[in-house]
Design a protein around this motif. Sequence first.
Motif, mmCIF file in Angstrom:
data_model
loop_
_atom_site.group_PDB
_atom_site.id
_atom_site.type_symbol
_atom_site.label_atom_id
_atom_site.label_comp_id
_atom_site.label_asym_id
_atom_site.label_seq_id
_atom_site.Cartn_x
_atom_site.Cartn_y
_atom_site.Cartn_z
ATOM 1 N N MET A 1 0.692 -1.171 -0.269
ATOM 2 C CA MET A 1 -0.008 -0.038 -0.048
ATOM 3 C C MET A 1 0.802 1.386 0.059
ATOM 4 S SD MET A 1 -3.178 0.841 0.225
ATOM 5 C CE MET A 1 -3.583 2.419 -0.134
ATOM 6 N N SER A 39 -6.663 1.554 3.442
ATOM 7 C CA SER A 39 -6.475 0.203 2.846
ATOM 8 C C SER A 39 -7.840 -0.316 2.602
ATOM 9 C CB SER A 39 -5.909 -0.898 3.979
ATOM 10 O OG SER A 39 -4.488 -0.279 4.283
ATOM 11 N N GLU A 40 -8.908 -0.057 3.364
ATOM 12 C CA GLU A 40 -10.215 -0.450 3.153
ATOM 13 C C GLU A 40 -10.838 0.110 1.686
ATOM 14 O OE1 GLU A 40 -14.328 -1.096 5.310
ATOM 15 O OE2 GLU A 40 -13.144 0.695 6.180
ATOM 16 N N TYR A 42 -8.918 1.392 -0.752
ATOM 17 C CA TYR A 42 -8.153 0.680 -1.916
ATOM 18 C C TYR A 42 -8.559 -0.652 -2.018
ATOM 19 C CZ TYR A 42 -3.715 -0.350 -4.341
ATOM 20 O OH TYR A 42 -2.955 -0.524 -5.226
ATOM 21 N N ALA A 43 -8.823 -1.447 -1.329
ATOM 22 C CA ALA A 43 -9.499 -2.980 -1.358
ATOM 23 C C ALA A 43 -11.036 -2.936 -1.991
ATOM 24 C CB ALA A 43 -9.459 -3.726 -0.036
ATOM 25 N N GLU A 44 -11.787 -1.927 -1.487
ATOM 26 C CA GLU A 44 -12.946 -1.851 -1.922
ATOM 27 C C GLU A 44 -13.019 -1.434 -3.365
ATOM 28 O OE1 GLU A 44 -14.810 0.961 0.566
ATOM 29 O OE2 GLU A 44 -15.167 -0.458 2.095
ATOM 30 N N VAL A 52 -1.921 -9.562 -5.351
ATOM 31 C CA VAL A 52 -1.467 -9.406 -3.712
ATOM 32 C C VAL A 52 -0.050 -9.569 -3.777
ATOM 33 C CG1 VAL A 52 -1.561 -9.644 -1.299
ATOM 34 C CG2 VAL A 52 -3.585 -9.717 -2.764
ATOM 35 N N TRP A 66 -3.364 -5.879 6.176
ATOM 36 C CA TRP A 66 -3.627 -7.056 5.114
ATOM 37 C C TRP A 66 -4.600 -7.937 5.797
ATOM 38 C CZ3 TRP A 66 -4.759 -9.306 1.065
ATOM 39 C CH2 TRP A 66 -4.787 -10.692 0.794
ATOM 40 N N GLU A 70 -7.679 -5.558 4.361
ATOM 41 C CA GLU A 70 -7.660 -5.795 3.000
ATOM 42 C C GLU A 70 -8.244 -7.331 2.575
ATOM 43 O OE1 GLU A 70 -3.709 -4.956 2.216
ATOM 44 O OE2 GLU A 70 -3.772 -2.876 2.689
ATOM 45 N N LYS A 71 -7.601 -8.179 3.267
ATOM 46 C CA LYS A 71 -7.877 -9.547 3.070
ATOM 47 C C LYS A 71 -9.623 -9.951 3.381
ATOM 48 C CE LYS A 71 -7.780 -12.994 6.080
ATOM 49 N NZ LYS A 71 -7.092 -14.079 6.997
ATOM 50 N N LEU A 74 -11.654 -8.132 0.114
ATOM 51 C CA LEU A 74 -11.204 -8.713 -1.026
ATOM 52 C C LEU A 74 -12.142 -10.158 -0.851
ATOM 53 C CD1 LEU A 74 -7.530 -8.156 -1.867
ATOM 54 C CD2 LEU A 74 -9.345 -7.099 -2.864
#
Length: 115
Positions: A1, A39-40, A42-44, A52, A66, A70-71, A74
């Motif tokens: 990130m 991070s949230e 970005y993952a959304e 990854v 992560w 993020e995990k 995802l």
Amino acid sequence: METTSGGSVIDNWPDLKDYNWTGANGDPPYARDLWAGVSEKYAEAASGNINVLQTPEKLSSTNTLWYNVEKIVLRDKMVIGEVTSIKIHEIDMRGEVRVLGKEKIQELLGFKGGV
């Protein structure tokens, strides 16, 4: 990130270095909260085939963004079909990268018996 263009701005933000990472390090506000939100988001925004890149230590550590942010996003997006596949690459201290096998990826994502 932190290697993305937006992440590098945050990572090099001088004022952020004055904030504690979590409550274990002192009083709020916490730098971890900012990074968790980024991070949230970005993952959304992810969809389709996802790659990854992570160190082995961060992939399995339960106290990383992560693992806790993020995990989860995802994995949920994969269940509803917005993410079609997740390929996980481990990068070691020498900079060598290897792609994890399907079973290991399912284990890391918390899927039992596949998706």
